[in-house]
Design a protein around this motif. Structure first.
Motif, PDB file in Angstrom:
ATOM      1  N   LEU A  29       0.836  -1.033  -0.026  1.00  0.00           N
ATOM      2  CA  LEU A  29       0.012   0.113  -0.079  1.00  0.00           C
ATOM      3  C   LEU A  29       0.787   1.156   0.090  1.00  0.00           C
ATOM      4  N   ILE A  30       2.221   1.172   0.836  1.00  0.00           N
ATOM      5  CA  ILE A  30       2.896   2.589   0.670  1.00  0.00           C
ATOM      6  C   ILE A  30       3.988   2.407  -0.236  1.00  0.00           C
ATOM      7  N   ASP A  31       4.491   1.212  -0.721  1.00  0.00           N
ATOM      8  CA  ASP A  31       5.440   1.007  -1.561  1.00  0.00           C
ATOM      9  C   ASP A  31       5.381   0.056  -2.486  1.00  0.00           C
ATOM     10  N   PRO A  32       4.508  -0.011  -3.473  1.00  0.00           N
ATOM     11  CA  PRO A  32       4.106  -1.006  -4.368  1.00  0.00           C
ATOM     12  C   PRO A  32       5.501  -1.531  -5.314  1.00  0.00           C
ATOM     13  N   ILE A  33       6.136  -0.468  -5.314  1.00  0.00           N
ATOM     14  CA  ILE A  33       7.458  -1.196  -6.214  1.00  0.00           C
ATOM     15  C   ILE A  33       8.473  -1.997  -5.607  1.00  0.00           C
ATOM     16  N   MET A  65      10.796   3.350   0.187  1.00  0.00           N
ATOM     17  CA  MET A  65      12.286   3.035  -0.100  1.00  0.00           C
ATOM     18  C   MET A  65      12.612   3.165  -1.739  1.00  0.00           C
ATOM     19  N   SER A  66      11.712   2.854  -2.522  1.00  0.00           N
ATOM     20  CA  SER A  66      11.940   2.899  -3.870  1.00  0.00           C
ATOM     21  C   SER A  66      12.089   4.448  -4.227  1.00  0.00           C
ATOM     22  N   ALA A  67      11.182   5.102  -3.714  1.00  0.00           N
ATOM     23  CA  ALA A  67      11.379   6.662  -4.079  1.00  0.00           C
ATOM     24  C   ALA A  67      12.646   7.148  -3.593  1.00  0.00           C
ATOM     25  N   LEU A  68      13.481   6.922  -2.488  1.00  0.00           N
ATOM     26  CA  LEU A  68      14.379   7.146  -2.024  1.00  0.00           C
ATOM     27  C   LEU A  68      15.629   6.717  -2.862  1.00  0.00           C
ATOM     28  N   TYR A  69      15.592   5.402  -3.362  1.00  0.00           N
ATOM     29  CA  TYR A  69      16.410   4.995  -4.269  1.00  0.00           C
ATOM     30  C   TYR A  69      16.589   5.776  -5.712  1.00  0.00           C
ATOM     31  N   ALA A  70      15.174   5.973  -6.063  1.00  0.00           N
ATOM     32  CA  ALA A  70      15.238   6.927  -7.336  1.00  0.00           C
ATOM     33  C   ALA A  70      15.940   8.212  -7.227  1.00  0.00           C
ATOM     34  N   LYS A  71      15.946   8.821  -5.888  1.00  0.00           N
ATOM     35  CA  LYS A  71      16.710  10.138  -5.814  1.00  0.00           C
ATOM     36  C   LYS A  71      18.326   9.823  -5.715  1.00  0.00           C
ATOM     37  N   GLN A  72      18.580   8.620  -5.632  1.00  0.00           N
ATOM     38  CA  GLN A  72      20.112   8.592  -5.299  1.00  0.00           C
ATOM     39  C   GLN A  72      20.954   9.003  -6.530  1.00  0.00           C
ATOM     40  N   THR A  73      22.051   9.664  -5.936  1.00  0.00           N
ATOM     41  CA  THR A  73      22.925  10.184  -6.980  1.00  0.00           C
ATOM     42  C   THR A  73      24.035   9.111  -7.414  1.00  0.00           C
ATOM     43  N   ALA A  74      24.237   8.865  -8.339  1.00  0.00           N
ATOM     44  CA  ALA A  74      25.100   7.657  -8.857  1.00  0.00           C
ATOM     45  C   ALA A  74      26.691   7.887  -8.506  1.00  0.00           C
ATOM     46  N   GLU A  75      27.067   7.140  -8.003  1.00  0.00           N
ATOM     47  CA  GLU A  75      28.656   7.287  -7.858  1.00  0.00           C
ATOM     48  C   GLU A  75      29.513   6.379  -8.515  1.00  0.00           C
ATOM     49  N   VAL A  76      30.354   6.923  -9.568  1.00  0.00           N
ATOM     50  CA  VAL A  76      30.842   5.910 -10.469  1.00  0.00           C
ATOM     51  C   VAL A  76      31.846   5.337 -10.021  1.00  0.00           C
ATOM     52  N   LEU A  77      31.751   3.878 -10.193  1.00  0.00           N
ATOM     53  CA  LEU A  77      32.923   3.047  -9.609  1.00  0.00           C
ATOM     54  C   LEU A  77      34.230   3.358 -10.734  1.00  0.00           C
ATOM     55  N   PRO A  78      35.258   3.497 -10.026  1.00  0.00           N
ATOM     56  CA  PRO A  78      36.370   3.708 -10.892  1.00  0.00           C
ATOM     57  C   PRO A  78      37.075   2.515 -11.482  1.00  0.00           C
ATOM     58  N   TYR A  79      36.385   1.714 -12.041  1.00  0.00           N
ATOM     59  CA  TYR A  79      36.824   0.484 -12.573  1.00  0.00           C
ATOM     60  C   TYR A  79      36.209   0.122 -13.827  1.00  0.00           C
ATOM     61  N   ASN A  80      36.954  -0.540 -14.808  1.00  0.00           N
ATOM     62  CA  ASN A  80      36.266  -0.840 -16.271  1.00  0.00           C
ATOM     63  C   ASN A  80      35.799  -2.205 -15.884  1.00  0.00           C
ATOM     64  N   LEU A  81      34.575  -2.785 -15.841  1.00  0.00           N
ATOM     65  CA  LEU A  81      33.995  -3.677 -15.162  1.00  0.00           C
ATOM     66  C   LEU A  81      33.732  -4.605 -16.297  1.00  0.00           C
ATOM     67  N   LEU A  82      33.813  -6.039 -16.039  1.00  0.00           N
ATOM     68  CA  LEU A  82      33.158  -7.038 -16.836  1.00  0.00           C
ATOM     69  C   LEU A  82      32.295  -7.487 -15.766  1.00  0.00           C
TER      70      LEU A  82
END
Length: 315
Positions: free
Chosen positions: A148-152, A179-196
């Motif tokens: 009811l409060i966070d269907p996502i 919680m889903s709304a807080l995640y949506a506001k999250q500012t991405a922090e780029v991981l300084p690696y070339n990922l596989l």
């Protein structure tokens, strides 16, 4: 960022019983990698059988960082993991090797790659109140309240995923936001690696379920119940709500030892809980980008993993 100028790092992900550890151990002898465990259960001392922790011989041949680092009475968060993993990755890179992050705790992979959401710290009083309410109405009903409060978030969780349902309700009580709304506001922090990013995914879910059942039976034969008895004696403050005891199988073992059901039902509940974990892990993987998928049921899996990583290293 120019990926070609970043140091390499590898994610080896997959559901439980998909063969991640076996593939990683084989890579140690062939490639310049060091293993970092990405597993929220393996961090605990004295929890070996029920977590399918690599044995001493395996760890001697292929050391894993972030295994056996805290006692079962302690807690370990995604924030703790991110801090530890970033430090270890930097150390491994400085040694001229490649960080190989192996495990199935998808939240840890997400936190490492994308940064943290700024969610509030746990509130013991609110958690106790939620546990008391759940004891009255059951966790499926608590899941309905979350919907009811966070269907996502509720859609992403099973109705028996008590730890995550509790956390989502707790976050809403503290912040007044889903919680889903807080995640949506999250500012991405780029991981300084070339990922596989490699995901070991089953071509046949039924076969994975058979593996899960076989492994749980092997755990029982290896003395899983005695391991839990020993834990209770050594750490008398442990309860079913302790973070460590929320690991798959341990809560069911505690309930069995308390007399809530017989050994056959314990086995069935343990296997079912592990299958549900695998389902959640696969759901996480479907939502991740830029993944190289390999069939974890292929008899040549380890060779395929090696070839993908070797190709990546030599680009």
């Amino acid at each position: 960022m120019n990926l070609t100028t970043l140091p390499p790092a590898i994610f080896l992900m997959g559901p439980t019983a998909s063969g991640k550890t076996g593939a990683a151990v084989e890579l140690i002898s062939k490639l310049p990698v060091e293993i970092i465990s990405v597993d929220s259960a393996l961090v605990f001392n004295d929890m070996n059988i029920g977590t399918a922790k690599p044995d001493a011989e395996t760890l001697a041949k292929a050391p894993h960082h972030l295994i056996d680092i805290i006692e079962p009475t302690s807690a370990y968060s995604a924030a703790n993991f991110r801090s530890d993993a970033l430090r270890l990755m930097a150390d491994i890179t400085a040694r001229g090797k490649i960080p190989l992050l192996v495990g199935g705790t998808m939240l840890y992979f997400k936190a490492l790659q994308e940064g943290l959401s700024g969610l509030p710290e746990a509130n013991p009083a609110i958690r106790a109140r939620l546990d008391a309410r759940a004891a009255l109405i059951g966790w499926p009903a608590m899941h309905e309240k979350l919907a009811l409060i966070d269907p996502i978030t509720a859609t992403r969780l099973e109705s028996n995923d008590t730890q995550r349902i509790q956390r989502a309700l707790e976050v809403f009580e503290i912040t007044g936001e889903a919680m889903s709304a807080l995640y949506a506001k999250q500012t991405a922090e780029v991981l300084p690696y070339n990922l596989l990013k490699i995901a070991l995914v089953p071509s046949d879910r039924k076969v994975l379920h058979e593996r899960i059942a076989l492994r749980f039976n092997q755990m029982l034969a290896a003395g899983f119940v005695d391991e839990v008895r020993t834990l209770i004696a050594k750490y008398p403050t442990l309860t079913p709500e302790s973070t460590s005891m929320r690991c798959v199988g341990y809560r069911q073992a505690l309930e069995y030892l308390k007399g809530d059901y017989d050994v056959a039902e314990f086995r069935d509940r343990g296997i079912f809980a592990t299958r549900q974990l695998a389902k959640r892990q696969l759901t996480w993987l479907r939502g991740m980008d830029d993944i190289v998928q390999l069939d974890c049921l292929d008899v040549n899996l380890n060779e395929f993993v090696f070839n993908k990583i070797n190709q990546y290293i030599n680009i």
